[in-house]
Design an enzyme around this catalytic site. Structure first.
Site: not given
Ligand code: ASP
Length: 355
Positions: A39, A52, A118-119, A191, A312
């Site tokens: 992103t 997007y 971020t994923d 995340k 356990e």
């Molecule tokens: N779906 C995006 C990615 O991981 C989300 C992001 O970058 O925030 O490329």
């Protein structure tokens, strides 16, 4: 006359020697930016549109969008990939890790910044943390809002990442992830929000540091073995073994465990309930796969805490590995690297304890 000329040369030499340290101090550290997409390189039709597309903007545009970063470091960029990080894959991982190792070995490179989605940034960060053979700063960054958004978070995240990568105090702390003013260790971040800018937390072990407008403060070093202290190498590696994650839940049976093995998984990580637990039926299926040589790791779907051996479940009897403080997604990465070699289960457990 000769005396005068000698004195003049001596003065010139002295002046030159005195200015040398000043020139060296003025020289900015060299930071190489490796862009992979995400992103931070995303674009939308308007600045207030939720929809997007990730991975649209190239590395040169990323660098041009943050000219302020040139005050922190001499920058040059390379495009490794331009993908959404949900599409991150082994081919990009191997290419990225190899390029980082090449760059880090160059005497004129002081730090490396990687832009990423971020994923899956936590998985890539953890992978790099295990296979990068350098103590030089390797800093990943990302953004929750596309480059075209109102209040895009990418530019300041990028600026801060360059500030950290250019800071000699960042060296030896393992691969770092800089997002939203916080510096996370590769093995500790996760995340926690699908959309919020403040999405990454290091809920178990806390932050490595913080960064404000490029100036960092450091609190701690890495936890567990990493980078130059890691035993894992990609030398001669062309593919990584398949390891699948299966999530535990109420009324779970063994169908997905068996399906993972049938699909060719050499290892299975259970995202268990609680302390890495799973139903009796699932334990039975997992133990059956373990007895056939599939390496079975119990992790937890719970966000903090450890999964220890023989709490356990009797791991000794069932032939399971306890994931210790690794999340299921970290456990998968670690197990893939561990399985590059044939090892007794005790050695796999040692790896989960040491890293
Ligand atoms: N779906 C995006 C990615 O991981 C989300 C992001 O970058 O925030 O490329």
């Amino acid at each position: 006359m000769i005396r005068k000329t000698q004195a003049l040369w001596a003065a010139v030499l002295l002046a030159a020697l005195l200015t040398l340290p000043a020139l060296a101090a003025d020289k900015l550290p060299c930071v190489v930016v490796l862009a992979t997409g995400g992103t931070i390189a995303g674009a939308a039709g308007s600045d207030v549109q939720a929809a997007y597309t990730s991975g649209q903007v190239g590395v040169e545009q990323l660098l041009a969008a943050v000219p302020q970063a040139k005050k922190l470091a001499a920058l040059r960029g390379e495009q490794i990939s331009n993908i959404r990080s949900q599409d991150m894959n082994d081919e990009v991982w191997l290419k990225l890790a190899r390029r980082i190792n090449q760059l880090a070995a160059m005497p004129d490179v002081d730090g490396i910044v990687i832009t990423h989605g971020t994923d899956t940034i936590e998985e890539t960060a953890y992978f790099l943390n295990l296979v990068v053979k350098s103590r030089k700063p390797v800093v990943m960054t990302a953004a929750m809002r596309p480059a075209t958004a109102l209040s895009a978070d990418g530019p300041l995240n990028f600026f801060n990442a360059v500030g950290v990568a250019a800071d000699t105090r960042a060296a030896g702390r393992g691969v770092l992830v800089v997002v939203n003013d916080w510096i996370h260790g590769a093995g500790s971040l996760t995340k926690t929000s699908t959309t919020a800018v403040q999405t990454f937390l290091s809920p178990q072990s806390g932050l490595i540091g913080t960064v404000a407008y490029g100036k960092a403060e450091f609190y701690r070093g890495p936890i567990g073995r990493s980078t130059a202290d890691s035993e894992f190498t990609l030398d001669g590696v062309t593919a990584l073994p398949r390891v699948d994650i299966v999530m535990a839940h109420e009324n779970m049976d063994g169908a997905l465990i068996d399906a993972a093995a049938a699909a060719g998984a050499k290892g299975i990580v259970i995202a268990g309930v609680g302390n890495g637990n799973l139903t009796e039926a699932a334990v039975k299926a997992l133990a059956a796969q373990a007895s056939k040589g599939v390496v079975c790791v119990r992790a937890s779907r719970v966000i903090t805490g450890r999964v220890s051996r023989n709490v356990e479940l009797d791991d000794d009897k069932l032939g399971f590995i306890a994931a210790s403080d690794k999340s299921p997604q970290e456990a998968r990465v670690l197990l893939r690297l561990a399985l590059l070699k044939n090892r007794p289960l005790a050695d796999v457990q040692r790896i989960f304890n040491e890293y």
